[in-house]
Write an enzyme that holds these catalytic residues in place. Sequence first.
Site, PDB file in Angstrom:
ATOM      1  N   GLY A  47      36.316 -61.160  -9.052  1.00  0.00           N
ATOM      2  CA  GLY A  47      36.778 -59.778  -9.111  1.00  0.00           C
ATOM      3  C   GLY A  47      36.765 -59.283 -10.539  1.00  0.00           C
ATOM      4  CG  LEU A  48      36.337 -55.022 -11.220  1.00  0.00           C
ATOM      5  CD1 LEU A  48      36.935 -53.631 -11.026  1.00  0.00           C
ATOM      6  CD2 LEU A  48      35.042 -54.953 -12.008  1.00  0.00           C
ATOM      7  CB  SER A  49      38.426 -58.069 -16.621  1.00  0.00           C
ATOM      8  OG  SER A  49      39.433 -58.361 -17.558  1.00  0.00           O
ATOM      9  N   GLY A  50      41.309 -58.101 -14.825  1.00  0.00           N
ATOM     10  CA  GLY A  50      42.525 -57.369 -14.522  1.00  0.00           C
ATOM     11  C   GLY A  50      42.796 -57.202 -13.048  1.00  0.00           C
ATOM     12  N   GLY A  52      43.639 -59.582 -11.024  1.00  0.00           N
ATOM     13  CA  GLY A  52      44.713 -60.481 -10.619  1.00  0.00           C
ATOM     14  C   GLY A  52      44.221 -61.840 -10.166  1.00  0.00           C
ATOM     15  CE  LYS A  53      38.584 -62.827 -12.174  1.00  0.00           C
ATOM     16  NZ  LYS A  53      39.031 -61.558 -12.801  1.00  0.00           N
ATOM     17  CB  SER A  54      43.957 -65.730 -13.933  1.00  0.00           C
ATOM     18  OG  SER A  54      42.610 -65.857 -14.353  1.00  0.00           O
ATOM     19  CB  SER A 121      31.543 -65.039 -10.860  1.00  0.00           C
ATOM     20  OG  SER A 121      32.682 -64.861 -10.048  1.00  0.00           O
TER      21      SER A 121
END
Length: 217
Positions: A47-50, A52-54, A121
């Site tokens: 997903g996009l930066s920001g 919430g993936k991490s 990615s």
Amino acid sequence: MERNEKMAESSSESSTSDNVVWHSGSVDRSTRERQLGQVAGTVWFTGLSGSGKSTVAVEVERQLAAAGRLCYRLDGDNLRHGLNGDLGFSEADRGENIRRTGEVCRLLVDAGIIVLASFVSPFRADRDQVRAMHRSASMPFFEVYVEVPLEVAESRDPKGLYRKARAGEIRGFTGIDQPYEMPESPELVVHTATCSVEESAAMVITLLEGQGILGKG
């Protein structure tokens, strides 16, 4: 040259020598999985930066560890501090970043570990390559699309990257001057603009339970 042609060329150049032979051991993945009481596999958060993936991956890791499951989290920024520290953010380097990470995922899964990988990615071909790596080894792979509108991700901007990209200080930033190719058939879509971290993590845990990854408690 098209992207897939570049990947094929790179793959050909880095092919293993005819003198390198795989050395099999006497303990296989199924044995390690039986010992651990779980099925190993990779959960790939994209997903996009920001988006919430991490953050979601950290909560999933916490819950799995609390339940006695052996898991390990791979984070894009963290790997760039070591293994992928020699790579930049060109299209070719991004592809190599994901390829290396995919190989690490396979090693960890072979060890019987549940892997949680969180990477922007942005290119579908790179993610499909990692999926194919797992499929070729009969390893479970789950793509989790952490979906969030660009304006929401940009409003969060936890690392100040969107601000820098808008100011022209960062080039090739996903979502601003580089496209993000959304997954076509992910195993799960998590909407972090409307779901809490706990709710999002619960959805991932439910996915793993439904796929038999967690085994018997």
